[in-house]
Design an enzyme around this catalytic site. Structure first.
Site, PDB file in Angstrom:
ATOM      1  N   GLU A  64       0.842  -1.193   0.000  1.00 33.75           N
ATOM      2  CA  GLU A  64       0.000   0.000   0.000  1.00 33.75           C
ATOM      3  C   GLU A  64       0.878   1.243   0.000  1.00 33.75           C
ATOM      4  OE1 GLU A  64      -3.512   0.231  -0.192  1.00 33.75           O
ATOM      5  OE2 GLU A  64      -2.584   2.137  -0.700  1.00 33.75           O
ATOM      6  N   CYS A  76       5.773   5.435   8.494  1.00 31.10           N
ATOM      7  CA  CYS A  76       6.402   4.656   7.421  1.00 31.10           C
ATOM      8  C   CYS A  76       7.864   4.989   7.174  1.00 31.10           C
ATOM      9  CB  CYS A  76       5.636   4.856   6.119  1.00 31.10           C
ATOM     10  SG  CYS A  76       4.089   3.968   6.084  1.00 31.10           S
ATOM     11  N   LYS A  93       2.664  15.504  10.246  1.00 31.03           N
ATOM     12  CA  LYS A  93       2.374  16.316   9.064  1.00 31.03           C
ATOM     13  C   LYS A  93       0.931  16.794   9.183  1.00 31.03           C
ATOM     14  CE  LYS A  93       0.716  12.920   5.755  1.00 31.03           C
ATOM     15  NZ  LYS A  93       0.873  12.398   4.424  1.00 31.03           N
TER      16      LYS A  93
HETATM   17  C1  UDX Z   1       4.510   7.852   3.314  1.00 35.33           C
HETATM   18  C2  UDX Z   1       4.562   7.569   1.814  1.00 35.33           C
HETATM   19  O1  UDX Z   1       4.469   8.809   1.105  1.00 35.33           O
HETATM   20  C3  UDX Z   1       3.458   6.611   1.421  1.00 35.33           C
HETATM   21  O2  UDX Z   1       3.577   6.300   0.048  1.00 35.33           O
HETATM   22  C4  UDX Z   1       3.607   5.343   2.263  1.00 35.33           C
HETATM   23  O3  UDX Z   1       2.569   4.434   1.967  1.00 35.33           O
HETATM   24  C5  UDX Z   1       3.582   5.677   3.739  1.00 35.33           C
HETATM   25  O4  UDX Z   1       4.600   6.636   4.027  1.00 35.33           O
HETATM   26  P1  UDX Z   1       3.060   9.336   4.978  1.00 35.33           P
HETATM   27  O5  UDX Z   1       3.970   8.847   6.036  1.00 35.33           O
HETATM   28  O6  UDX Z   1       1.598   9.298   5.234  1.00 35.33           O
HETATM   29  O7  UDX Z   1       3.286   8.521   3.619  1.00 35.33           O
HETATM   30  O8  UDX Z   1       3.419  10.868   4.685  1.00 35.33           O
HETATM   31  P2  UDX Z   1       4.245  11.709   3.601  1.00 35.33           P
HETATM   32  O9  UDX Z   1       3.343  12.705   3.010  1.00 35.33           O
HETATM   33  O10 UDX Z   1       4.980  10.863   2.668  1.00 35.33           O
HETATM   34  O11 UDX Z   1       5.259  12.511   4.549  1.00 35.33           O
HETATM   35  C6  UDX Z   1       6.175  11.848   5.403  1.00 35.33           C
HETATM   36  C7  UDX Z   1       7.025  12.837   6.160  1.00 35.33           C
HETATM   37  O12 UDX Z   1       7.921  13.516   5.279  1.00 35.33           O
HETATM   38  C8  UDX Z   1       6.249  13.943   6.875  1.00 35.33           C
HETATM   39  O13 UDX Z   1       6.804  14.154   8.159  1.00 35.33           O
HETATM   40  C9  UDX Z   1       6.452  15.169   6.003  1.00 35.33           C
HETATM   41  O14 UDX Z   1       6.389  16.379   6.758  1.00 35.33           O
HETATM   42  C10 UDX Z   1       7.850  14.916   5.483  1.00 35.33           C
HETATM   43  N1  UDX Z   1       8.110  15.583   4.195  1.00 35.33           N
HETATM   44  C11 UDX Z   1       7.435  15.208   3.054  1.00 35.33           C
HETATM   45  C12 UDX Z   1       9.112  16.573   4.104  1.00 35.33           C
HETATM   46  O15 UDX Z   1       9.749  16.910   5.110  1.00 35.33           O
HETATM   47  N2  UDX Z   1       9.367  17.144   2.880  1.00 35.33           N
HETATM   48  C13 UDX Z   1       8.707  16.794   1.746  1.00 35.33           C
HETATM   49  O16 UDX Z   1       9.008  17.369   0.683  1.00 35.33           O
HETATM   50  C14 UDX Z   1       7.702  15.797   1.845  1.00 35.33           C
END
Ligand code: UDX
Length: 435
Positions: free
Chosen positions: A150, A259, A319
């Site tokens: 997923e 994740c 986030k």
């Molecule tokens: C992630 C993956 O994107 C998803 O495909 C997987 O199934 C689960 O893990 P998620 O953990 O829900 O999803 O959040 P995501 O939007 O990917 O952000 C993860 C972290 O990275 C957050 O703390 C966010 O603040 C940080 N982030 C994201 C950054 O610091 N910079 C970015 O450019 C993007």
């Protein structure tokens, strides 16, 4: 939707389980959703959604007649051939994924040539093969196995389920793989049908790559602070290269969530266990840890000693648009600030309930302005829309000091400066200097 859709079982009622269950119910399947926590199942039966995820409550409500919640796995076994496994695989102290919940499911499924396990939980590459070995030892050789990782993101999980970039299905070319392909057909997504080990690795490698992209841009941001460049401009210029792309190039105070930290560690550990030293991932993890702590250095640069200072944190969740606190940067920040003798005031629009058990001895404010009351510095930790839209003149009126530290590079620098406040972001070059 026609009644001809394949009924399914979903084992696990966390983010992935609930979104998968609601999503397939929406596409027309009868879904038998199984959990071990009787209280949670009772709440779900009553229509209560235990997590905050935009659109999920509405999707569950709209498809309630097709969603059946139970603590009895037999309910799923009786009605469904495909049993989606969406149980937790948290990290252990060694950094390996804890597969005990997955193993419990494997033990609970009887020998059957009618059923298939469809793995949605993130598991190390090779798990499918080892589960098949266990099944063989238990005389359950006829049970089929499919890896179907997923990729949904919290905060946009419902949208991601309905509009996936791709669907990855790893199987042995049997009926179960065909049935999972059929289930996803209405979404009309790019399909990668492959072997089980490759499907497992797609998931880990994708998350590790995205985490690498974030740690990379965070290091670029740190260099920008030394050289006077603005990382937002740098990322804009880089992202226009189609080979690089704009996404996941947002510098900030580090990635968190259920994740990235877990999967990067699990991949590093998996490689190590098989004798390979995955050097790059060590750096990705270390950069992320240091990035959270750089906030303290920035505060000290402006305020000197933090003893007795009041620091306001806007946002706690890892986030926006989620109440998930797993591996949130706010956990490290509050602990570090308290260790340095600061008083901490916090506000998050939805994560307060989750945060209260995890973050002791901070003041939970009723809104952003209340959190800013008497603060020497305001730190943006989670870029919720309501913080981006704040009236900075009002914030300035409540603060004792002048510093706004934008941990997500999401705020309006002009509006903050017009309110007489001092702005500092992450890697914002000259904007980073004390004004
Ligand atoms: C992630 C993956 O994107 C998803 O495909 C997987 O199934 C689960 O893990 P998620 O953990 O829900 O999803 O959040 P995501 O939007 O990917 O952000 C993860 C972290 O990275 C957050 O703390 C966010 O603040 C940080 N982030 C994201 C950054 O610091 N910079 C970015 O450019 C993007």
């Amino acid at each position: 939707m026609s009644g001809a859709r394949e009924p399914i079982g979903v084992i696990g009622t966390g983010y992935v389980g609930l979104v998968t269950a609601a999503g397939f119910a929406h596409l027309g399947s009868e879904v038998y959703c199984i959990g071990i926590d009787a209280d949670k199942i009772a709440r779900l039966q009553a229509g209560e959604i235990p997590i905050y995820e935009p659109g999920l409550a509405e999707m569950v409500e709209a498809n309630r007649d097709r969603l059946h919640f139970s603590t009895q796995i037999d309910d799923a076994l009786e009605h469904a051939r495909l049993l989606f496994v969406a149980v937790g695989t948290p990290p252990t102290y060694s950094g390996d994924a804890d597969l005990s919940a997955v193993r419990a499911v494997v033990e609970a499924i009887p020998a059957s040539d009618r059923h298939a396990l469809v793995m949605k939980s993130t598991v190390p590459a090779g798990t499918g093969a080892s589960i098949k070995r266990v099944l063989a030892e238990r005389g359950k050789t006829e049970l089929a196995y499919v890896s179907c990782p997923e990729f949904l993101k919290e905060g946009s999980a419902v949208k991601d389920f309905l509009n996936p970039d791709r669907v990855v299905i790893g199987d042995e070319g049997d009926w179960a793989g065909d049935a999972v392909v059929e289930l996803y057909a209405p979404l009309d997504a790019a399909l990668v049908r492959t072997d089980i080990a490759s499907a497992e690795m797609v998931k880990l490698a994708s998350n590790a790559f995205l985490a690498t992209k974030i740690s990379f841009i965070n290091e670029i941001a740190n260099v920008c602070e030394e050289t006077g460049a603005d990382v937002i401009e740098v990322a804009r210029g880089m992202g226009l290269d189609e080979r690089i792309g704009h996404k996941f190039l947002q510098a900030g105070i580090g990635f968190g969530g259920s994740c990235f930290p877990k999967d990067v560690n699990a991949l590093k550990q998996l490689a190590g266990n098989s004798g390979y030293h995955f050097q790059l991932l060590n750096a990705v993890i270390e950069v992320n840890e240091l990035q959270k702590r750089r906030v303290i250095g920035k505060l000290q640069k402006h305020l000197g000693s933090l003893v007795g200072r009041t620091i306001c944190l806007l946002g706690l969740a890892f986030k926006p648009n989620t109440d998930d606190m797993r591996e949130a940067s706010s956990l490290v920040l509050t602990a570090r600030l308290q260790a340095d003798g600061a008083k901490v005031r916090v506000y998050d629009p939805v994560a307060e309930h989750e945060a209260r058990t995890l973050i002791p001895a901070v003041h939970f404010a009723s809104d952003a302005l209340d959190a800013a009351d008497g603060a020497d510095a305001v730190v943006l930790v989670t870029e919720w829309e309501e913080f981006v839209a704040l009236d900075w003149a009002q914030v300035a009126g409540r603060m004792a000091g002048k510093l706004v530290l934008d941990g997500r590079n999401a705020l309006d620098v002009g509006a903050i400066r017009a309110a007489g406040l001092t702005y500092e972001g992450i890697g914002r070059g000259t904007l980073t200097q004390v004004s």
